[in-house]
Write a protein that holds these residues in place. Sequence first.
Motif, PDB file in Angstrom:
ATOM      1  N   ARG A   1      13.100 -22.263  26.508  1.00 18.12           N
ATOM      2  CA  ARG A   1      14.311 -22.360  25.697  1.00 18.12           C
ATOM      3  C   ARG A   1      14.539 -20.832  24.917  1.00 18.12           C
ATOM      4  N   LEU A   2      13.470 -20.416  24.485  1.00 14.22           N
ATOM      5  CA  LEU A   2      13.559 -18.944  24.065  1.00 14.22           C
ATOM      6  C   LEU A   2      14.057 -17.889  25.228  1.00 14.22           C
ATOM      7  N   GLN A   3      13.416 -18.121  26.267  1.00 13.11           N
ATOM      8  CA  GLN A   3      13.764 -17.210  27.458  1.00 13.11           C
ATOM      9  C   GLN A   3      15.411 -17.279  27.737  1.00 13.11           C
ATOM     10  N   SER A   4      15.711 -18.540  27.866  1.00 12.64           N
ATOM     11  CA  SER A   4      17.148 -18.786  28.298  1.00 12.64           C
ATOM     12  C   SER A   4      17.985 -18.451  27.489  1.00 12.64           C
ATOM     13  N   ARG A   5      17.641 -17.916  26.109  1.00 13.19           N
ATOM     14  CA  ARG A   5      18.620 -17.423  24.988  1.00 13.19           C
ATOM     15  C   ARG A   5      18.366 -15.860  24.997  1.00 13.19           C
ATOM     16  N   SER A   6      17.648 -15.450  25.919  1.00  9.05           N
ATOM     17  CA  SER A   6      17.236 -13.790  25.857  1.00  9.05           C
ATOM     18  C   SER A   6      18.434 -13.041  26.163  1.00  9.05           C
ATOM     19  N   LYS A   7      18.522 -11.928  25.970  1.00  8.41           N
ATOM     20  CA  LYS A   7      19.470 -10.999  26.520  1.00  8.41           C
ATOM     21  C   LYS A   7      19.233 -10.576  28.082  1.00  8.41           C
ATOM     22  N   ILE A   8      18.085 -10.425  28.280  1.00  8.94           N
ATOM     23  CA  ILE A   8      17.490 -10.427  29.800  1.00  8.94           C
ATOM     24  C   ILE A   8      16.165 -11.090  29.616  1.00  8.94           C
TER      25      ILE A   8
ATOM     26  N   LEU B   1      23.031 -20.122  18.344  1.00  8.50           N
ATOM     27  CA  LEU B   1      23.511 -20.639  17.027  1.00  8.50           C
ATOM     28  C   LEU B   1      22.675 -22.064  16.974  1.00  8.50           C
ATOM     29  N   ASP B   2      22.083 -22.532  17.813  1.00 11.26           N
ATOM     30  CA  ASP B   2      21.385 -23.895  17.987  1.00 11.26           C
ATOM     31  C   ASP B   2      20.044 -23.702  17.887  1.00 11.26           C
ATOM     32  N   LEU B   3      19.406 -22.427  17.323  1.00 16.28           N
ATOM     33  CA  LEU B   3      17.961 -22.338  17.480  1.00 16.28           C
ATOM     34  C   LEU B   3      17.124 -23.336  16.607  1.00 16.28           C
ATOM     35  N   ASP B   4      17.445 -23.524  15.271  1.00 11.77           N
ATOM     36  CA  ASP B   4      16.796 -24.580  14.466  1.00 11.77           C
ATOM     37  C   ASP B   4      16.866 -25.903  15.113  1.00 11.77           C
ATOM     38  N   LYS B   5      18.103 -26.347  15.417  1.00 15.66           N
ATOM     39  CA  LYS B   5      18.150 -27.738  15.969  1.00 15.66           C
ATOM     40  C   LYS B   5      17.322 -28.063  17.144  1.00 15.66           C
ATOM     41  N   MET B   6      17.942 -27.018  18.328  1.00 15.42           N
ATOM     42  CA  MET B   6      17.215 -27.320  19.567  1.00 15.42           C
ATOM     43  C   MET B   6      15.866 -26.849  20.108  1.00 15.42           C
ATOM     44  N   VAL B   7      15.603 -25.722  19.326  1.00 18.46           N
ATOM     45  CA  VAL B   7      14.582 -24.934  19.457  1.00 18.46           C
ATOM     46  C   VAL B   7      13.295 -25.070  18.716  1.00 18.46           C
ATOM     47  N   PHE B   8      13.356 -24.632  17.366  1.00 23.37           N
ATOM     48  CA  PHE B   8      12.393 -24.649  16.290  1.00 23.37           C
ATOM     49  C   PHE B   8      11.903 -25.966  15.625  1.00 23.37           C
ATOM     50  N   PHE B   9      13.016 -26.535  15.394  1.00 23.33           N
ATOM     51  CA  PHE B   9      12.519 -27.938  14.734  1.00 23.33           C
ATOM     52  C   PHE B   9      11.996 -28.900  15.740  1.00 23.33           C
ATOM     53  N   PRO B  10      12.459 -29.054  17.125  1.00 24.17           N
ATOM     54  CA  PRO B  10      11.824 -29.981  17.996  1.00 24.17           C
ATOM     55  C   PRO B  10      10.476 -29.672  18.283  1.00 24.17           C
ATOM     56  N   PHE B  11      10.086 -28.288  18.306  1.00 24.96           N
ATOM     57  CA  PHE B  11       8.917 -27.677  18.538  1.00 24.96           C
ATOM     58  C   PHE B  11       7.909 -27.997  17.462  1.00 24.96           C
ATOM     59  N   GLU B  12       8.143 -28.013  16.363  1.00 20.51           N
ATOM     60  CA  GLU B  12       7.590 -28.192  15.261  1.00 20.51           C
ATOM     61  C   GLU B  12       7.350 -30.063  15.054  1.00 20.51           C
ATOM     62  N   LYS B  13       8.080 -30.683  15.559  1.00 23.98           N
ATOM     63  CA  LYS B  13       7.813 -32.197  15.523  1.00 23.98           C
ATOM     64  C   LYS B  13       7.171 -32.491  16.888  1.00 23.98           C
ATOM     65  N   GLY B  14       6.926 -31.619  17.559  1.00 22.78           N
ATOM     66  CA  GLY B  14       6.017 -32.074  18.840  1.00 22.78           C
ATOM     67  C   GLY B  14       7.022 -32.790  19.889  1.00 22.78           C
ATOM     68  N   LEU B  15       8.348 -32.594  19.828  1.00 24.08           N
ATOM     69  CA  LEU B  15       9.340 -33.338  20.537  1.00 24.08           C
ATOM     70  C   LEU B  15       9.628 -32.611  21.816  1.00 24.08           C
ATOM     71  N   ILE B  16       9.121 -31.413  22.050  1.00 23.24           N
ATOM     72  CA  ILE B  16       9.269 -30.576  23.132  1.00 23.24           C
ATOM     73  C   ILE B  16       7.915 -30.097  23.593  1.00 23.24           C
ATOM     74  N   SER B  17       7.554 -29.511  24.569  1.00 24.77           N
ATOM     75  CA  SER B  17       6.036 -29.161  24.908  1.00 24.77           C
ATOM     76  C   SER B  17       6.339 -27.305  24.527  1.00 24.77           C
ATOM     77  N   GLU B  18       4.984 -26.981  24.841  1.00 27.57           N
ATOM     78  CA  GLU B  18       5.055 -25.522  24.563  1.00 27.57           C
ATOM     79  C   GLU B  18       5.642 -24.749  25.605  1.00 27.57           C
ATOM     80  N   GLU B  19       5.642 -25.251  26.802  1.00 27.12           N
ATOM     81  CA  GLU B  19       6.362 -24.561  27.940  1.00 27.12           C
ATOM     82  C   GLU B  19       7.905 -24.598  27.683  1.00 27.12           C
ATOM     83  N   ALA B  20       8.254 -25.886  27.449  1.00 28.37           N
ATOM     84  CA  ALA B  20       9.748 -26.081  27.098  1.00 28.37           C
ATOM     85  C   ALA B  20      10.271 -25.127  26.119  1.00 28.37           C
ATOM     86  N   PHE B  21       9.500 -24.995  24.923  1.00 24.06           N
ATOM     87  CA  PHE B  21       9.868 -24.012  23.943  1.00 24.06           C
ATOM     88  C   PHE B  21       9.930 -22.750  24.277  1.00 24.06           C
ATOM     89  N   PHE B  22       9.116 -22.261  25.008  1.00 28.83           N
ATOM     90  CA  PHE B  22       9.262 -21.002  25.488  1.00 28.83           C
ATOM     91  C   PHE B  22      10.408 -20.780  26.416  1.00 28.83           C
TER      92      PHE B  22
END
Length: 206
Positions: free
Chosen positions: A58-65, A35-56
Motif C-alpha cells: 500500500r505504501l508502494q502503490s502510493r509512491s511517486k515512483i 489522503l487515506d494513509l491513516d485509515k487505509m494504511v497505518f491504522f489497519p497495520f497497527e491493528k493487525g488487519l493487514i499483513s506486513e506485505e500488504a502494508f508495504f
Amino acid sequence: MIKNIIFDFGNVLLNLDENATMDALTSILDSSKCLDLDKMVFFPFEKGLISEEAFFHRLQSRSKIILQGDIYYAAWNAMLLDFPEKRIQMLKALRNQYKIFLLSNTNITHLRKVKRNFEKEIGLLEFDKLLFDKAYFSHEIGMRKPDLEIYQYIVEDMKLIPSECLFIDDKIENTVAAGNFGMHVHHLLPAQEISEIIQDLIKNVN
C-alpha cells in the motif's frame, strides 16, 4: 492505591524520532495519493488487519515512483531509536512492588526491529517478557489506543481494577481515554524523563 503501572512504549520507554519516518515517507510518496494513509494504511497495520506485505504494498502503490522494497522498510523504521538503560533499571525496580504492563500501538515490522536492536546492542532477549508482567501490542490483539475496547481488554485479561492502575502515555488522546475508563493517568511531556518522575507520579496518586 496503585498496584499496576501501564506504560506506553514509544516516547515513554523507547525513544522515537517520528519526524524521521514522516520526512522519509514524504520524500517517497505522492501526496495526492495519501489522503487515506491513516485509515487505509497505518491504522489497519497497527491493528493487525493487514499483513506486513500488504502494508508495504500500500505504501508502494502510493509512491511517486515504484522503488525497491528495502527503501520502504528503511523509511518506516527510521523513527526507532534507543531504549535507555536508566529506563530498563526503572522497570526492574518497579517490578519489586507493582505489576508492570506495556501497552503499545505498534506493528510487526517495528517490533521485530526493536527486538533485534535490543539483542544486538544490549543483549536483551525477549524484552517484553523479561521487563513486564505482560506486554500488549496492538497488532497482536487487534485493537489500538485510544479505543475504549483496548483498556477493557487489559483489565479483563489480567483481572485489574482500573482505579488501581496508573497509565502513562505521550499522546493526550490515549490518557484521556484511559482516564475516562477509570484509570489514573499521566500525559508524559517531551521534556519529562519518566525514570526521574515515576516515584512522584505514584506518590501523587497514592
